[in-house]
Design a protein around this motif. Structure first.
Motif, short mmCIF file in Angstrom:
data_model
loop_
_atom_site.label_atom_id
_atom_site.label_comp_id
_atom_site.label_asym_id
_atom_site.label_seq_id
_atom_site.Cartn_x
_atom_site.Cartn_y
_atom_site.Cartn_z
N THR A 1 0.81 -1.11 0.03
CA THR A 1 -0.01 0.01 -0.02
C THR A 1 0.85 1.25 -0.10
N LEU A 2 1.81 1.13 0.88
CA LEU A 2 2.97 2.46 0.90
C LEU A 2 3.77 2.62 -0.32
N GLU A 3 4.19 1.69 -1.00
CA GLU A 3 4.88 1.73 -2.16
C GLU A 3 3.95 2.19 -3.21
N THR A 4 2.78 1.78 -3.46
CA THR A 4 2.00 2.25 -4.61
C THR A 4 1.64 3.76 -4.22
N ALA A 5 1.41 3.90 -3.02
CA ALA A 5 0.79 5.26 -2.84
C ALA A 5 2.12 6.28 -3.09
N ILE A 6 3.28 6.11 -2.55
CA ILE A 6 4.53 7.06 -2.66
C ILE A 6 4.56 7.14 -4.38
N THR A 7 4.65 5.89 -4.94
CA THR A 7 4.64 6.15 -6.57
C THR A 7 3.54 6.90 -7.28
N ARG A 8 2.41 6.74 -6.83
CA ARG A 8 1.24 7.58 -7.34
C ARG A 8 1.57 9.01 -7.03
N VAL A 9 1.77 9.44 -5.67
CA VAL A 9 1.68 10.92 -5.54
C VAL A 9 3.07 11.65 -6.06
N LEU A 10 4.11 10.79 -6.02
CA LEU A 10 5.34 11.43 -6.78
C LEU A 10 5.09 11.72 -8.30
N ASP A 11 4.35 10.86 -8.86
CA ASP A 11 4.01 11.07 -10.34
C ASP A 11 2.95 12.22 -10.43
N GLU A 12 2.11 12.61 -9.48
CA GLU A 12 1.51 13.74 -9.57
C GLU A 12 2.26 14.95 -9.54
N ILE A 13 3.27 14.80 -8.48
CA ILE A 13 4.15 16.10 -8.17
C ILE A 13 4.82 16.53 -9.18
N LYS A 14 5.29 15.50 -9.90
CA LYS A 14 6.16 15.71 -11.12
C LYS A 14 5.37 15.99 -12.44
N ASN A 15 4.08 16.09 -12.42
CA ASN A 15 3.35 16.71 -13.39
C ASN A 15 3.73 18.16 -13.78
N PRO A 16 4.14 18.48 -14.70
CA PRO A 16 4.42 19.92 -15.00
C PRO A 16 3.43 21.04 -14.46
N ASP A 17 2.10 20.51 -14.51
CA ASP A 17 1.36 21.51 -14.05
C ASP A 17 1.33 21.98 -12.65
N TRP A 18 2.09 21.13 -12.07
CA TRP A 18 2.31 21.38 -10.48
C TRP A 18 3.03 22.75 -10.27
N VAL A 19 4.15 23.07 -11.04
CA VAL A 19 4.80 24.17 -10.80
C VAL A 19 4.11 25.50 -11.31
#
Length: 212
Positions: free
Chosen positions: A37-55
């Motif tokens: 659960t933790l590994e999947t969570a971290i992978t997913r949220v970091l993918d969101e953070i790396k989205n160019p729209d975040w900056v």
């Protein structure tokens, strides 16, 4: 009393991982273990953070909302709150418990969102897992390697609830998030009422949000 919350060394990078737990992982199987659960969570949220729209503040809103929604699913804030306040939690009314949990959740969420923009691709390694004798509590151990090579141990204490595993404490460089806040809340409650504590937590949450 000086408000000292969120001040210890290493908290900024650790909150990156704290926020990385902001996934309830609804797509996981019901019997997914805490580490999965933790590994999947971290992978997913970091993918969101790396989205160019975040900056870009103009396009960050929907990403922030998704992260915010997931945070409230991933953390058991009732458990987090009761452990943080400690024995005095019993003196809170049900309504005060609800307001405190909401205020504390808002503080942690805003702090995370304030720190997450500093993400620089740090590496997360999963180095172990330790369960309580009855299997109802699990600590998943990770190490965050920073760009400068510094390694920060961040351990997540989790419990099963509503068919998934949820976080109820984070151990950052051997410092418990729950215990750190408990000491400060205990000091505040020595001279303040539960309602006054709730107001102070809410004020701090709004201060942090304004910094964004």
């Amino acid at each position: 009393m000086r408000w000292a919350l969120l001040s210890w060394r290493g908290l900024a990078p650790a909150f990156l991982l704290l926020g990385a737990l902001a996934l309830a992982a609804p797509a996981l199987a019901a019997d997914a273990g805490p580490r999965q659960t933790l590994e999947t969570a971290i992978t997913r949220v970091l993918d969101e953070i790396k989205n160019p729209d975040w900056v870009n503040p103009a396009t960050r809103g929907p990403l922030r909302q998704r992260i915010e929604d997931e945070v409230y699913h991933a953390f058991d804030f009732g458990e987090f709150s009761s452990r943080t306040v400690g024995p005095r939690w019993r003196s809170f009314t049900p309504e005060q418990k609800k307001r405190f949990s909401d205020a504390f959740a808002e503080l942690l969420l805003n702090t995370y969102l304030n720190k997450v923009t500093g993400y620089n691709g740090e590496n997360v390694a999963y180095v172990g897992e330790m369960a309580s004798p009855d299997g109802k509590r699990v600590e998943v151990r990770t190490v965050l390697t920073m760009k400068d090579g510094r390694k920060i141990p961040v351990n997540y204490r989790m419990l099963p609830k509503d068919g998934s595993w949820r976080v109820y404490d984070v151990i950052i460089e051997n410092i418990s998030l729950v215990k750190n806040y408990r000491t400060q809340f205990h000091d505040i409650l020595n001279s303040a009422t539960p309602d006054q504590l709730i107001e102070r937590v809410l004020e701090k949450a709004h201060e942090v949000q304004a910094e964004q």
